[in-house]
Design an enzyme around this catalytic site. Structure first.
Site, PDB file in Angstrom:
ATOM      1  N   GLY A 176       0.811  -1.210   0.000  1.00  0.00           N
ATOM      2  CA  GLY A 176       0.000   0.000   0.000  1.00  0.00           C
ATOM      3  C   GLY A 176       0.846   1.263   0.000  1.00  0.00           C
ATOM      4  O   GLY A 176       0.539   2.236  -0.712  1.00  0.00           O
ATOM      5  N   ASP A 177       1.913   1.270   0.777  1.00  0.00           N
ATOM      6  CA  ASP A 177       2.809   2.429   0.815  1.00  0.00           C
ATOM      7  C   ASP A 177       3.496   2.642  -0.522  1.00  0.00           C
ATOM      8  O   ASP A 177       3.583   3.765  -1.033  1.00  0.00           O
ATOM      9  CB  ASP A 177       3.867   2.232   1.904  1.00  0.00           C
ATOM     10  N   THR A 178       4.027   1.561  -1.081  1.00  0.00           N
ATOM     11  CA  THR A 178       4.779   1.690  -2.320  1.00  0.00           C
ATOM     12  C   THR A 178       3.881   2.093  -3.483  1.00  0.00           C
ATOM     13  O   THR A 178       4.245   2.948  -4.302  1.00  0.00           O
ATOM     14  CB  THR A 178       5.502   0.379  -2.641  1.00  0.00           C
ATOM     15  N   ALA A 181       3.184   5.731  -3.124  1.00  0.00           N
ATOM     16  CA  ALA A 181       4.353   6.525  -3.497  1.00  0.00           C
ATOM     17  C   ALA A 181       4.472   6.653  -5.008  1.00  0.00           C
ATOM     18  O   ALA A 181       4.739   7.741  -5.546  1.00  0.00           O
ATOM     19  CB  ALA A 181       5.616   5.891  -2.913  1.00  0.00           C
TER      20      ALA A 181
END
Length: 386
Positions: A176-178, A181
């Site tokens: 989810g973070d990547t 980003a």
């Protein structure tokens, strides 16, 4: 920094772009890393004394995470306490000189500090602010805390991961973070293109759950049209056949035999001409209806053979197939090295380290590894702060 050939920084596509990174941990800093890999000057602001918590995550060398060496390469570090007015004043000065500001705090935090977009844009109308948060800057959930694990669940991904009837699993990395980003980097590049025409900056608002949801393919339209709720299917790809992981005598492989001509080559190679030539299996819809039979036939063939034999046999007839890599396999694979996806660096504390290379590959203006990840506050004396 690297003992492999690195392109000239001045030839990088984002050379001359100045980025102020206020985020920490994964999503915001991954966006900053990506911009830095392509030549942007990234000034990372960290809390004095402790720095970004990622410095202490997972396996450490001499007290610093080796992950840090990847996430913060091509960046400079300035130590500022944003809880104090002098620290915030320094951020305002920095933001007035930058093209892009990245932050991944809880919505409202920057405004509370007097660092909201409206305030900063008064001194720098061309500023682009990338804001990454769990739920976005608007909406009823904006004030809730949101990590990648929650975004993956809300975005629909986690429900599909795992075996039918069992608890869902996670991928083992913070997808989810990547994903957020990368969506953020796309937004920044779009905003820069718009600024070239208008001269004005803008806010790029990325929510973790939206970045996940954006990658969920046909999930929503299938529900909208047919009321279909897709369920977990283990290693298979529902509705696309055959595409699965298959047991071998000494391990497993993944096989993608779902193209019509590929399917025929696959079934012929495993000695099942009857299934290769069956009229009702010539197209995907028919194969989906008989997927259990097809998977059983493939498994009957693979389970009697070692992974190397299965891979060599199917590659010889142009069927997509691959062994399931561990990081040991990755490090030993010559194709990774031929593609410069494994780079050798020396960190600021003298550790020789292999790290992932730069993606994507640009033929004329490639990215590169230009400087090692900084020590905390290493660049405080370069004239940005009082």
């Amino acid at each position: 920094m690297s003992d492999t050939a690195s392109p000239s920084h001045s030839r990088s596509p984002l050379a001359g772009l100045k980025v102020l990174e206020l985020g920490q941990l994964i999503a915001g800093p991954f966006a900053g890393k990506t911009l830095g890999d392509f030549g942007a000057e990234v000034i990372k602001v960290e809390p004095p004394g402790t720095g970004d918590p990622l410095r202490q995550w997972r396996l450490l060398h001499d007290g610093t995470s080796v992950w840090w060496q990847v996430q913060s390469r091509n960046k400079k570090s300035v130590a500022l306490d944003l809880r104090t007015e002098p620290g915030r004043a320094d951020v305002r000065r920095l933001a007035a000189e930058c093209d892009v500001l990245i932050e991944n705090f809880k919505p409202g935090t920057m405004e509370k500090w007097g660092l909201g977009f409206d305030e900063l844009a008064r001194d720098n109308p061309g500023l682009i602010m990338l804001r990454i948060s769990g739920y976005g800057q608007t909406g009823p959930y904006r004030d809730l805390p949101g990590f990648a694990v929650v975004a993956e669940a809300m975005g629909g991904m986690r429900h599909l991961m795992g075996e039918p009837g069992r608890a869902p699993v996670r991928a083992g990395v913070s997808l989810g973070d990547t994903l957020a980003a990368l969506h953020g980097v796309i937004g920044v590049l779009l905003a820069l293109q718009a600024r070239a025409r208008t001269g004005r900056g803008q806010v790029v608002d990325v929510a973790l759950f939206e970045a996940v949801f954006n990658c969920m393919e046909s999930l929503l339209p299938e529900y909208s049209a047919f009321g279909a709720v897709r369920e977990p299917a283990g290693s298979a790809l529902p509705g696309i056949a055959p595409s699965n992981a298959y047991r071998c005598a000494d391990g497993q492989v993944v096989i993608g035999g779902n193209g019509d001509s590929i399917y025929r080559r696959l079934m012929t190679a495993i000695g099942r001409a009857d299934l290769a030539e069956a009229p009702d299996l010539a197209h995907n819809a028919g194969r989906v209806a008989r997927i259990d039979e097809i998977d059983a036939a493939i498994t009957q063939w693979t389970v009697q053979r070692p992974v190397d034999t299965v891979v060599a046999t199917l590659q010889a007839v142009q069927v997509p197939v691959g062994r399931i890599y561990t990081v040991r396999d990755i490090a030993a694979d010559p194709h990774y090295r031929a593609r410069q996806m494994i780079e050798r660096i020396v960190t600021a504390d003298g550790l020789a380290l292999e790290v992932p290379g730069v993606v994507p590959k640009l033929s004329d203006t490639p990215g590169g590894l230009f400087r090692p990840a900084p020590r905390l506050g290493e660049h405080d004396g370069e004239g940005w702060t009082r």
